[in-house]
Design a protein around this motif. Structure first.
Motif, PDB file in Angstrom:
ATOM      1  N   THR A  25       0.857  -1.177   0.000  1.00  0.00           N
ATOM      2  CA  THR A  25       0.000   0.000   0.000  1.00  0.00           C
ATOM      3  C   THR A  25       0.897   1.232   0.000  1.00  0.00           C
ATOM      4  OG1 THR A  25      -0.132   0.426   2.390  1.00  0.00           O
ATOM      5  CG2 THR A  25      -1.591  -1.289   1.518  1.00  0.00           C
ATOM      6  N   LEU A  26       0.292   2.398  -0.135  1.00  0.00           N
ATOM      7  CA  LEU A  26       1.056   3.641  -0.044  1.00  0.00           C
ATOM      8  C   LEU A  26       1.270   4.084   1.392  1.00  0.00           C
ATOM      9  CD1 LEU A  26      -0.417   5.766  -2.988  1.00  0.00           C
ATOM     10  CD2 LEU A  26       1.481   4.136  -3.003  1.00  0.00           C
ATOM     11  N   CYS A  27       0.718   3.361   2.364  1.00  0.00           N
ATOM     12  CA  CYS A  27       0.987   3.635   3.775  1.00  0.00           C
ATOM     13  C   CYS A  27       2.342   3.022   4.111  1.00  0.00           C
ATOM     14  CB  CYS A  27      -0.087   3.031   4.669  1.00  0.00           C
ATOM     15  SG  CYS A  27      -1.746   3.669   4.398  1.00  0.00           S
ATOM     16  N   HIS A 107      -7.498   5.843   1.615  1.00  0.00           N
ATOM     17  CA  HIS A 107      -7.005   4.478   1.795  1.00  0.00           C
ATOM     18  C   HIS A 107      -7.327   3.587   0.594  1.00  0.00           C
ATOM     19  CE1 HIS A 107      -5.150   4.981   5.569  1.00  0.00           C
ATOM     20  NE2 HIS A 107      -6.242   5.106   6.301  1.00  0.00           N
ATOM     21  N   ASP A 110      -4.632   4.259  -1.583  1.00  0.00           N
ATOM     22  CA  ASP A 110      -3.418   3.620  -1.072  1.00  0.00           C
ATOM     23  C   ASP A 110      -3.269   2.212  -1.621  1.00  0.00           C
ATOM     24  OD1 ASP A 110      -2.509   5.736   0.496  1.00  0.00           O
ATOM     25  OD2 ASP A 110      -3.585   5.071   2.284  1.00  0.00           O
ATOM     26  N   LEU A 182      -4.695  13.642  -1.813  1.00  0.00           N
ATOM     27  CA  LEU A 182      -3.563  12.722  -1.735  1.00  0.00           C
ATOM     28  C   LEU A 182      -2.274  13.495  -1.487  1.00  0.00           C
ATOM     29  CD1 LEU A 182      -4.403  10.228  -4.611  1.00  0.00           C
ATOM     30  CD2 LEU A 182      -4.627   9.852  -2.158  1.00  0.00           C
ATOM     31  N   ARG A 187       0.842  11.715  -0.230  1.00  0.00           N
ATOM     32  CA  ARG A 187       0.866  10.736  -1.330  1.00  0.00           C
ATOM     33  C   ARG A 187       1.077  11.417  -2.682  1.00  0.00           C
ATOM     34  NH1 ARG A 187      -1.575   9.214   3.686  1.00  0.00           N
ATOM     35  NH2 ARG A 187      -2.345   7.077   3.595  1.00  0.00           N
TER      36      ARG A 187
END
Length: 212
Positions: A25-27, A107, A110, A182, A187
């Motif tokens: 994920t982008l987390c 999310h 994400d 984002l 992000r």
């Protein structure tokens, strides 16, 4: 649940189910399993969720999240998809829409924009407007305190909020509402944006908030 929050919950649950438990994920540092556990404790374990925002309580939140992440992934996705329990604060009238429309949109992206995900998808106009209405406050809270330059956040068809320290050079960030959200949530490297400003100011910003 409200239409926008409910729709984004459904979209995020579908993305999590399709990606499986070990997708990126982008987390930072989180797999889809970690994200699913976070989403479940956020609305089902208020005793532990406080550490999401309150630093001294972060250790307890991390331990509870790790214990939930050990559950079967399908169970986590099912719990999230089913919505908040009756006694959750998120079940109060209007709470889901107010607290979760942006949360679930970000999310979902994400998951969608990490790895081999499907990438950016069109946002329905009504939902884009809902995201736009929430942008000014979120931008001030998430990016305004961190940015070393003034930020002018603009839609392609007009201007938006200006945030950041007065007296500093201005960098204009242009994109659709979801893309701007984002960016303010860190992000921006995966967002579809146009960046205009003095090169030194842009570079200073890039060190704090990722840019395309």
């Amino acid at each position: 649940m409200s239409n926008h929050a409910h729709a984004e919950r459904h979209r995020l649950a579908e993305l999590l189910a399709a990606a499986g438990p070990d997708a990126p994920t982008l987390c930072a540092g989180w797999s889809t399993r970690d994200l699913a556990a976070h989403l479940v404790i956020r609305e089902r374990r208020p005793d532990a969720a406080a550490g999401i925002r309150i630093g001294p309580l972060a250790g307890r939140t991390r331990r509870v999240q790790e214990s939930y992440a050990e559950r079967p992934y399908e169970e986590l996705v099912r719990l999230f998809r089913s919505g908040p329990p009756v006694l959750s604060l998120f079940s109060l009238p209007g709470a889901d829409e107010a607290a979760n429309t942006v949360e679930y949109y970000v999310h979902a992206e994400d998951v969608a924009r990490a790895g081999d995900g499907p990438g950016p998808q069109p946002v329905p106009p009504g939902r884009a407007e809902a995201l736009w209405r929430r942008l000014p406050l979120i931008a001030r809270l998430e990016a305004g305190r961190r940015s070393p330059v003034r930020l002018e956040l603009s839609r392609p068809d007009g201007t938006g909020p200006t945030i950041g320290p007065a007296g500093q050079p201005t960098v204009r960030i242009t994109g659709e509402p979801g893309e701007l959200l984002l960016f303010v949530y860190g992000r921006g490297a995966r967002a579809e944006l146009t960046v205009d400003g003095d090169p030194d100011a842009v570079e200073a910003l890039r060190h704090v908030l990722p840019l395309p």
